[in-house]
Design an enzyme around this catalytic site. Structure first.
Site, PDB file in Angstrom:
ATOM      1  N   LYS A 110       0.825  -0.991   0.021  1.00  0.00           N
ATOM      2  CA  LYS A 110      -0.175   0.341   0.019  1.00  0.00           C
ATOM      3  C   LYS A 110       0.797   1.187   0.004  1.00  0.00           C
ATOM      4  O   LYS A 110       2.197   1.353   0.544  1.00  0.00           O
ATOM      5  CB  LYS A 110      -0.657  -0.233   1.298  1.00  0.00           C
ATOM      6  CG  LYS A 110      -1.834  -1.282   1.357  1.00  0.00           C
ATOM      7  CD  LYS A 110      -2.691  -0.983   2.475  1.00  0.00           C
ATOM      8  CE  LYS A 110      -4.098  -2.346   1.923  1.00  0.00           C
ATOM      9  NZ  LYS A 110      -4.851  -2.541   3.193  1.00  0.00           N
ATOM     10  N   TYR A 148     -12.678  -1.908  -4.789  1.00  0.00           N
ATOM     11  CA  TYR A 148     -12.860  -1.929  -3.272  1.00  0.00           C
ATOM     12  C   TYR A 148     -14.525  -2.037  -3.037  1.00  0.00           C
ATOM     13  O   TYR A 148     -15.122  -2.115  -1.964  1.00  0.00           O
ATOM     14  CB  TYR A 148     -12.509  -1.099  -2.141  1.00  0.00           C
ATOM     15  CG  TYR A 148     -10.912  -1.296  -1.414  1.00  0.00           C
ATOM     16  CD1 TYR A 148     -10.539  -2.370  -0.903  1.00  0.00           C
ATOM     17  CD2 TYR A 148      -9.488  -0.107  -2.106  1.00  0.00           C
ATOM     18  CE1 TYR A 148      -9.407  -2.807  -0.513  1.00  0.00           C
ATOM     19  CE2 TYR A 148      -9.043  -1.048  -1.510  1.00  0.00           C
ATOM     20  CZ  TYR A 148      -8.349  -2.433  -0.765  1.00  0.00           C
ATOM     21  OH  TYR A 148      -6.812  -1.946  -0.924  1.00  0.00           O
ATOM     22  N   ASN A 150      -2.246  -0.270   6.742  1.00  0.00           N
ATOM     23  CA  ASN A 150      -1.679  -1.068   7.422  1.00  0.00           C
ATOM     24  C   ASN A 150      -0.894  -2.050   5.943  1.00  0.00           C
ATOM     25  O   ASN A 150      -0.988  -2.975   6.207  1.00  0.00           O
ATOM     26  CB  ASN A 150      -3.252  -2.149   8.064  1.00  0.00           C
ATOM     27  CG  ASN A 150      -3.722  -2.117   7.040  1.00  0.00           C
ATOM     28  OD1 ASN A 150      -3.797  -2.028   5.659  1.00  0.00           O
ATOM     29  ND2 ASN A 150      -5.098  -3.107   6.951  1.00  0.00           N
ATOM     30  N   HIS A 200      -2.025  -5.651   1.086  1.00  0.00           N
ATOM     31  CA  HIS A 200      -3.290  -6.208   1.376  1.00  0.00           C
ATOM     32  C   HIS A 200      -3.128  -8.079   0.709  1.00  0.00           C
ATOM     33  O   HIS A 200      -2.314  -7.743   0.089  1.00  0.00           O
ATOM     34  CB  HIS A 200      -3.695  -4.983  -0.141  1.00  0.00           C
ATOM     35  CG  HIS A 200      -4.675  -6.285  -0.973  1.00  0.00           C
ATOM     36  ND1 HIS A 200      -6.290  -6.413  -0.306  1.00  0.00           N
ATOM     37  CD2 HIS A 200      -5.653  -7.520  -1.433  1.00  0.00           C
ATOM     38  CE1 HIS A 200      -7.091  -7.399  -0.659  1.00  0.00           C
ATOM     39  NE2 HIS A 200      -6.727  -7.647  -1.968  1.00  0.00           N
ATOM     40  N   GLU A 237      -8.638 -10.019  -8.122  1.00  0.00           N
ATOM     41  CA  GLU A 237      -8.191  -9.118  -8.411  1.00  0.00           C
ATOM     42  C   GLU A 237      -6.810  -9.298  -9.302  1.00  0.00           C
ATOM     43  O   GLU A 237      -6.139  -8.502  -9.685  1.00  0.00           O
ATOM     44  CB  GLU A 237      -7.886  -8.823  -6.118  1.00  0.00           C
ATOM     45  CG  GLU A 237      -8.877  -9.044  -5.396  1.00  0.00           C
ATOM     46  CD  GLU A 237      -8.697  -8.918  -4.623  1.00  0.00           C
ATOM     47  OE1 GLU A 237      -9.381  -8.656  -3.359  1.00  0.00           O
ATOM     48  OE2 GLU A 237      -7.270  -9.244  -3.803  1.00  0.00           O
TER      49      GLU A 237
HETATM   50  P1  ATP Z   1      -6.849  -5.619   2.998  1.00  0.00           P
HETATM   51  O1  ATP Z   1      -8.623  -6.584   1.828  1.00  0.00           O
HETATM   52  O2  ATP Z   1      -6.505  -4.810   2.061  1.00  0.00           O
HETATM   53  O3  ATP Z   1      -6.065  -6.977   2.786  1.00  0.00           O
HETATM   54  P2  ATP Z   1      -8.167  -7.090   5.090  1.00  0.00           P
HETATM   55  O4  ATP Z   1      -9.171  -7.465   4.293  1.00  0.00           O
HETATM   56  O5  ATP Z   1      -7.295  -7.446   6.323  1.00  0.00           O
HETATM   57  O6  ATP Z   1      -7.747  -5.853   4.558  1.00  0.00           O
HETATM   58  P3  ATP Z   1     -11.116  -5.854   5.305  1.00  0.00           P
HETATM   59  O7  ATP Z   1     -11.470  -5.925   6.013  1.00  0.00           O
HETATM   60  O8  ATP Z   1     -11.144  -5.830   3.725  1.00  0.00           O
HETATM   61  O9  ATP Z   1      -9.427  -6.147   5.631  1.00  0.00           O
HETATM   62  O10 ATP Z   1     -10.879  -3.703   4.865  1.00  0.00           O
HETATM   63  C1  ATP Z   1     -10.003  -3.561   3.608  1.00  0.00           C
HETATM   64  C2  ATP Z   1      -9.176  -2.107   4.612  1.00  0.00           C
HETATM   65  O11 ATP Z   1     -10.219  -1.172   5.066  1.00  0.00           O
HETATM   66  C3  ATP Z   1      -8.328  -2.573   4.528  1.00  0.00           C
HETATM   67  O12 ATP Z   1      -6.864  -3.130   5.318  1.00  0.00           O
HETATM   68  C4  ATP Z   1      -7.916  -0.923   6.280  1.00  0.00           C
HETATM   69  O13 ATP Z   1      -6.949  -0.371   5.192  1.00  0.00           O
HETATM   70  C5  ATP Z   1      -9.744  -0.735   5.709  1.00  0.00           C
HETATM   71  N1  ATP Z   1     -10.854  -0.828   7.012  1.00  0.00           N
HETATM   72  C6  ATP Z   1     -11.023  -2.099   7.594  1.00  0.00           C
HETATM   73  N2  ATP Z   1     -11.331  -1.935   8.619  1.00  0.00           N
HETATM   74  C7  ATP Z   1     -11.694  -0.761   9.059  1.00  0.00           C
HETATM   75  C8  ATP Z   1     -11.949   0.280  10.189  1.00  0.00           C
HETATM   76  N3  ATP Z   1     -12.112  -0.445  11.218  1.00  0.00           N
HETATM   77  N4  ATP Z   1     -11.380   1.000   9.882  1.00  0.00           N
HETATM   78  C9  ATP Z   1     -10.601   2.040   9.481  1.00  0.00           C
HETATM   79  N5  ATP Z   1      -9.831   0.864   8.072  1.00  0.00           N
HETATM   80  C10 ATP Z   1     -10.520   0.194   8.130  1.00  0.00           C
HETATM   81 MG    MG Z   2      -9.358  -7.497   2.256  1.00  0.00          MG
END
Ligand code: ATP
Ligand code: MG
Length: 139
Positions: free
Chosen positions: A11, A51, A114, A117, A128
């Site tokens: 990211k 997303y 974070n 991804h 994807e």
């Molecule tokens: P990613 O899809 O990026 O691998 P993930 O699968 O762990 O992450 P998801 O639930 O898919 O988490 O959420 C996508 C992204 O949205 C997260 O990586 C994070 O950056 C952001 N995100 C998720 N939950 C929150 C939250 N409660 N507050 C802020 N940002 C969030």
């Molecule tokens: Mg995810």
């Protein structure tokens, strides 16, 4: 695409902070083979499409804004059990909850910034991968 593949993005925060090489090194040291790789910057419509599954979440706009804030590095990774094993390698969404040694524990700044991804299913990995790479960019 075979189901032993997953899609990752390094990211914008991690790219900006110079962690691309270290993250790719940890990924390959963990047994993943890089079968596609590029640095790119998502447009707003790219991020919204990628997303779309989170369109109703309160963090959707901030997430899309963050993901277009700078270049990312996208890659397709191959390994037996790739999706699940890569989710284990990156750790929990919130770095404060991520296990020691995971990519998010080491490189993430916060739950939103974070660092990495990882696809959450074989179906999404396939979608994807096709989002980022044409057939001739996948090896
Ligand atoms: P990613 O899809 O990026 O691998 P993930 O699968 O762990 O992450 P998801 O639930 O898919 O988490 O959420 C996508 C992204 O949205 C997260 O990586 C994070 O950056 C952001 N995100 C998720 N939950 C929150 C939250 N409660 N507050 C802020 N940002 C969030
Ligand atoms: Mg995810």
């Amino acid at each position: 695409m075979a189901t032993n593949r997953t899609l990752t993005m390094i990211k914008p925060n991690a790219v900006k902070n110079g962690h691309t090489g270290a993250i790719l090194e940890k990924i390959t040291a963990s047994g993943f083979r890089i079968v596609a790789l590029k640095m790119t910057q998502l447009t707003s419509s790219d991020a919204k499409k990628f997303y779309d599954v989170h369109v109703d979440k309160p963090f959707y706009k901030d997430l899309c804004d963050f993901m277009i804030s700078g270049p990312i590095v996208a890659a397709i990774l191959e390994k037996e059990n790739a999706v699940e094993d890569f989710r284990t390698l990156i750790g929990s969404t919130d770095p404060e909850e991520a296990a020691e040694g995971t990519l998010r524990k080491i490189f993430a700044e916060s739950k939103s910034k974070n660092a990495v991804h990882g696809s959450d299913s074989d179906d999404n990995a396939r979608i994807e991968a096709g989002f980022h790479f044409s057939r001739r960019e996948q090896f």
